[in-house]
Write an enzyme that holds these catalytic residues in place. Sequence first.
Site, short mmCIF file in Angstrom:
data_model
loop_
_atom_site.label_atom_id
_atom_site.label_comp_id
_atom_site.label_asym_id
_atom_site.label_seq_id
_atom_site.Cartn_x
_atom_site.Cartn_y
_atom_site.Cartn_z
N LYS A 23 -37.32 76.41 65.96
CA LYS A 23 -36.65 77.70 66.09
C LYS A 23 -36.62 78.02 67.59
CE LYS A 23 -36.55 82.21 63.77
NZ LYS A 23 -35.16 82.21 63.37
N1 PMP Z 1 -32.09 79.32 59.03
C1 PMP Z 1 -31.88 79.77 60.28
C2 PMP Z 1 -30.96 79.01 61.18
C3 PMP Z 1 -32.53 80.94 60.73
O1 PMP Z 1 -32.33 81.39 61.96
C4 PMP Z 1 -33.38 81.63 59.84
C5 PMP Z 1 -34.09 82.87 60.28
N2 PMP Z 1 -33.22 83.94 60.55
C6 PMP Z 1 -33.53 81.14 58.53
C7 PMP Z 1 -32.89 79.96 58.18
C8 PMP Z 1 -34.41 81.84 57.53
O2 PMP Z 1 -35.75 81.67 57.90
P1 PMP Z 1 -36.86 82.74 57.49
O3 PMP Z 1 -36.81 82.90 56.02
O4 PMP Z 1 -38.14 82.14 57.96
O5 PMP Z 1 -36.53 84.00 58.22
#
Ligand code: PMP
Length: 286
Positions: free
Chosen positions: A151
């Site tokens: 991320k």
């Molecule tokens: N995929 C991407 C590309 C993201 O940026 C996110 C978070 N916004 C998610 C999936 C979902 O992740 P999470 O459930 O940990 O927020």
Amino acid sequence: MALQIYISGKFYDKADAKISVYDHGLLYGDGVFEGMRSYSGTIFRLKEHLERLYESARAICLTIPISIEVMEKAVYETLQKNSLIDAYIRLVITRGAGSLGLDPNKTSDPQVIIIADSISLYPEEFYDKGLKIITASTVRSHPAALSPRVKSLNYLNNIMAKIEGLQAGCVEALMLNHKGEVAECTGDNIFIVKRGVVMTPPKDAGILEGITRNAILDLCKEHGIVAFEQTMTRHDLYVADECFLTGSAAEVIPVVTIDSRPIGSGSVGPITKKLSDAFKKLVHSK
Ligand code: PMP
């Protein structure tokens, strides 16, 4: 009182919360981040979020200058400073200020930024009626270029796809991986339901392994709903009975059309509704 932003151990008024223009986080998107939520004062799956943050940092050879334990305290302190109990929390770690070259060895002092604020990603009507999404032509970055499992602050891949969605009048867009398989949306993971079975692309399909995604897989188990990771193509989405997206900001949001094709009945499906209700219950339970 102005919103208080944490930067590397100190709190600043929102207007004064600034970092160097030489920071490689700004110059090159060199850094990592997290987005999480606090419900009634408890941060949902904080440990998992911090684990992902520290793993993302390790993946880009960035040492976060404080321990997970200190970070955890700083996050809660930021919430308390702002008297927030229901909030969205953004954690940002930058490589720090350096020279006008890529070399991360010429940077110093990675910055730790914590912002706690309110967020409402999508209007309430989308949760009731469902989203219409399109497939973006921008594919998810090749894992050998920049792993989608990191991320990182470099979100241009997703932003390009988001722009395609917005230009088509959609607030989210589906991204395929370089093999043409379904990966995820620009800021959310994707699920389908077919004949009562819940499926989501596997970790190696070019996705960020969402914390909400994992919570939904856990909830399926708890509720006796068969769920598994499955490589899928757009065909699988087009012939699905239901579709929904998950993310910390979006929570659980139904999808009713993809590329103008209605999914199932074209309205919010019963398993999506059940999981969405179960998720709400889960985040509000201590
Ligand atoms: N995929 C991407 C590309 C993201 O940026 C996110 C978070 N916004 C998610 C999936 C979902 O992740 P999470 O459930 O940990 O927020």
